[in-house]
Motif scaffolding. Structure first.
Motif, PDB file in Angstrom:
ATOM      1  N   MET A 133       0.851  -1.201   0.000  1.00 46.30           N
ATOM      2  CA  MET A 133       0.000   0.000   0.000  1.00 46.30           C
ATOM      3  C   MET A 133       0.881   1.243   0.000  1.00 46.30           C
ATOM      4  SD  MET A 133      -3.043  -1.178   2.613  1.00 46.30           S
ATOM      5  CE  MET A 133      -4.256   0.011   2.023  1.00 46.30           C
ATOM      6  N   MET A 142      -8.642   2.878   1.840  1.00 47.04           N
ATOM      7  CA  MET A 142      -9.127   1.739   1.053  1.00 47.04           C
ATOM      8  C   MET A 142     -10.446   2.078   0.376  1.00 47.04           C
ATOM      9  SD  MET A 142      -9.755  -2.272   1.858  1.00 47.04           S
ATOM     10  CE  MET A 142     -10.542  -2.120   3.450  1.00 47.04           C
ATOM     11  N   THR A 168       1.040  -3.139   4.749  1.00 46.01           N
ATOM     12  CA  THR A 168      -0.116  -2.276   4.962  1.00 46.01           C
ATOM     13  C   THR A 168       0.297  -0.901   5.476  1.00 46.01           C
ATOM     14  OG1 THR A 168      -0.441  -3.005   7.251  1.00 46.01           O
ATOM     15  CG2 THR A 168      -1.573  -4.266   5.527  1.00 46.01           C
ATOM     16  N   SER A 170      -2.398   2.609   6.141  1.00 41.39           N
ATOM     17  CA  SER A 170      -3.720   3.098   5.780  1.00 41.39           C
ATOM     18  C   SER A 170      -4.347   3.975   6.853  1.00 41.39           C
ATOM     19  CB  SER A 170      -4.655   1.905   5.522  1.00 41.39           C
ATOM     20  OG  SER A 170      -5.925   2.363   5.130  1.00 41.39           O
ATOM     21  N   MET A 185     -13.811  -4.404   3.098  1.00 44.96           N
ATOM     22  CA  MET A 185     -13.283  -5.135   4.260  1.00 44.96           C
ATOM     23  C   MET A 185     -13.772  -6.581   4.230  1.00 44.96           C
ATOM     24  SD  MET A 185     -13.936  -2.254   7.214  1.00 44.96           S
ATOM     25  CE  MET A 185     -13.620  -3.357   8.587  1.00 44.96           C
ATOM     26  N   THR A 188     -12.242  -8.398   0.865  1.00 42.16           N
ATOM     27  CA  THR A 188     -10.843  -8.818   0.982  1.00 42.16           C
ATOM     28  C   THR A 188     -10.698  -9.942   2.006  1.00 42.16           C
ATOM     29  OG1 THR A 188     -10.463  -7.016   2.563  1.00 42.16           O
ATOM     30  CG2 THR A 188      -9.836  -6.604   0.286  1.00 42.16           C
ATOM     31  N   THR A 210      -1.042   2.027  10.270  1.00 37.79           N
ATOM     32  CA  THR A 210      -2.070   1.113   9.767  1.00 37.79           C
ATOM     33  C   THR A 210      -3.274   1.227  10.701  1.00 37.79           C
ATOM     34  OG1 THR A 210      -0.474  -0.415   8.769  1.00 37.79           O
ATOM     35  CG2 THR A 210      -2.643  -1.306   9.291  1.00 37.79           C
ATOM     36  N   VAL A 214      -8.598  -1.134   7.463  1.00 41.41           N
ATOM     37  CA  VAL A 214      -7.540  -2.038   7.017  1.00 41.41           C
ATOM     38  C   VAL A 214      -7.037  -2.878   8.191  1.00 41.41           C
ATOM     39  CG1 VAL A 214      -5.156  -2.103   6.142  1.00 41.41           C
ATOM     40  CG2 VAL A 214      -6.888  -0.752   4.960  1.00 41.41           C
TER      41      VAL A 214
END
Ligand SMILES: [Zn+2]
Lengths: 295, 289
Positions: A133, A142, A168, A170, A185, A188, A210, A214
């Motif tokens: 990311m 996201m 990650t 985010s 969410m 994935t 993060t 995420v």
């Protein structure tokens, strides 16, 4: 065709280093972009030294923010990265005011279509599927295309029997895409489960910061969860919590070391050790270890 | 000019009404989504325990996540709808102030989501359907919640619910606040009460982050597309349940009970692999243009 994209240099790497902070006050006589001020040790360091050192402060080991493209370059074996799904780019699904401009700006500044880069690569000679990311693309939020690319990567990896490594970073779900960003969410997570049920390995590396949707999905779903030193990893960010409980949070709260102590992270790995650490994990997940460079 | 006939008065009245409508139209549309938000949060709105009482018999509440504690923000247990045993899990805001404090106003901690998952796994073992009732402004944001892995708890629910080998229906009855709601809404079907909302962020939160002005919540509510109708149009929910006034909810429960019974019955006829594959596809296609 794909080769063109290998190691394409992010257009904004200069801006990104050091979180956009420069060391104007300390170095009045040299050009701004030669030096960065380390937010941890407050020292002025030569930008080239910091970049040479994997975007890590040579004096105090502070891990600077870095673009996804640069991270892939450092992490993967030379020439092995093959980007996937790069044709997918976000649109303003809900006609949310200001979102079109925001997307265009993020794309222009980052040189990327979206906030995640997916592909296959080799790490220490082992083939992997990889997603990384990007912190600079609307704060690594996201949206539906981020969710779609990551979902496709897990489906691809499940079909090709590849392990997945995911980096990650985010600020959470992208609110301009409303409920559809929330649904990523679930989407994935479903793809992670599909890959997991196929008996395949998934390693996440949590980097600073993060948070949000995420954290509450694929970041925390790895078989092995690693984190970079001092990375902030949270469901609700510190400011939201302080507003909710109306008290100051203890220092170190929600940092990687805190998560390690509370049992939510397998190990904290210094950025410059990550390639060899991941290589060892990959080796130990082969049916028979080849014992490369054995005793 | 002075000779106004009755007809011309009527005509001009009609045209004024038309133009008023035109003037009012955008205004009405702007206010409406936020009016739904207020309705969803209304104090006199029936909570999960009312729905459980209205929809099921023999409800037995089971407590605890077997790891840390029992979260009073989530009520869960077994019950039956007619002759069909089910597992029911509801986020509970509480009715009186005292009860609401005990239940943390329906903001669950990780142990609440872990209790829910434990009982869903139990439902899977005994192959009985799961009814999740969702009503929360969001998962709790606090020190304990973070220490005990709020993000990890929600993530695990998303993953595990996706392949739960038994039918799952989630019913949003009031607020569907972001990840804290989704953690109980990875289902075969998601239904919404007419005056419930479902959103990635509260309109106030959205307005304050995007426009630095939490007073622009009406505008935010409009753009977020958080009403049952908006979400139905986007294919995010399968049913909108019409409501009557809170005092007459018994009529709503009667209809809803039949709908749930029929849906669970037909889901129980399906091969479980098909059920799980359909659930995956349900979420898989979301956000693909
Ligand atoms: Zn430093």
């Amino acid at each position: 065709m794909l080769e063109k994209r290998f190691f394409r240099k992010p257009k904004n790497e200069l801006e990104h280093a050091g979180n956009g902070q420069s060391s104007r006050q300390n170095q009045p006589s040299v050009p701004d972009d030669l030096y960065v001020s380390c937010p941890e040790c407050k020292q002025s360091i030569l930008k080239a030294d910091m970049e040479e050192n994997g975007f890590v402060c040579p004096k105090c080991s502070h891990h600077f923010s870095m673009t996804a493209r640069r991270r892939i370059q450092i992490l993967t074996d030379a020439g092995s990265f093959n980007e996937l799904f790069s044709d997918l780019s976000p649109t303003n699904l809900l006609d949310f005011p200001g979102y079109d401009e925001k997307l265009r700006k993020a794309q222009a500044e980052s040189g990327e279509q979206e906030g995640v880069i997916c592909g296959t690569a080799q790490i220490g000679g082992y083939p992997v599927a990889l997603f990384v990311m990007d912190p600079g693309f609307i704060l690594g939020s996201m949206g539906t295309i981020v969710g779609e690319k990551i979902t496709r990567l897990f489906e691809y990896a499940a079909a090709q029997k590849l392990p997945v490594i995911g980096y990650t970073v985010s600020g959470g779900a992208r609110m301009q895409e409303g409920i559809l960003s929330l649904m990523q969410m679930a989407k994935t997570s479903g793809a992670v489960k599909l890959h997991s049920d196929a008996g395949l390995l998934y390693i996440t590396v949590l980097t600073n910061p993060t948070t949000g949707g995420v954290t509450a999905s694929f970041a925390m779903e790895g078989d092995i969860i690693l984190a970079e030193p001092k990375a902030l990893v949270a469901f609700a960010g510190p400011r939201v919590i302080e507003q909710t409980i109306r008290q100051k949070l203890p220092s170190g709260f929600q940092r990687a070391e805190f998560l390690l102590e509370k049992g939510f992270v397998d190990a904290i790995v210094h950025r410059n050790d990550q390639k060899s650490y991941l290589t060892t994990i990959l080796k130990l997940h082969q049916k028979h270890c080849e014992g490369k460079g054995a005793m | 000019m002075a000779n106004l006939s009755l007809n011309s008065v009527k005509e001009s009245y009609a045209s004024v009404k038309e133009s008023m409508k035109e003037i009012m139209q955008p205004y009405a549309e702007k206010v409406q989504p936020y009016a739904r938000v207020l309705a969803a949060r209304a104090k006199n709105r029936p909570t999960s325990q009312s729905f459980i009482a209205g929809l099921t018999e023999d409800f037995l509440e089971f407590h605890g996540d077997r790891r840390f504690g029992d979260d009073a923000a989530i009520i869960a247990g077994v019950a039956r709808i007619n002759d069909m045993p089910i597992t029911v899990i509801g986020i509970e805001k509480g009715i009186t102030l005292q009860e609401s404090i005990k239940r943390n106003f329906g903001a669950a901690h990780p142990e609440g989501y872990r209790k829910a998952l434990r009982l869903m796994k139990q439902a899977e073992k005994f192959h009985r359907p799961v009814l999740c009732i969702v009503d929360t402004s969001g998962a709790y944001c606090g020190i304990g919640a973070e220490e005990r892995g709020q993000g990890q708890a929600i993530a695990e629910n998303l993953m595990e619910m996706m392949t739960l080998k038994t039918p799952v229906i989630s019913l949003l009855i009031g607020e569907g606040g972001s990840g804290g709601a989704l953690a109980l809404a990875v289902a075969d079907q998601v239904w919404m009460m007419e005056n419930s909302i479902y959103s990635v962020i509260s309109p106030e939160g959205c307005a304050s982050i995007l426009w630095k002005d939490s007073q622009k919540m009406q505008e935010a509510a409009e753009h977020l597309k958080l009403t049952a109708q908006d979400l139905f149009d986007m294919g995010v929910v399968e049913q909108i349940i019409p409501e009557s006034s809170p005092k007459e909810f018994s009529k709503v429960y009667a209809v809803l009970k039949t709908m749930l019974y029929d849906s669970f019955q037909s889901a129980m006829q399906k091969p479980v692999d098909e059920l799980v594959a359909n659930r995956y596809q349900r979420f898989r296609q979301m956000g693909i243009q």
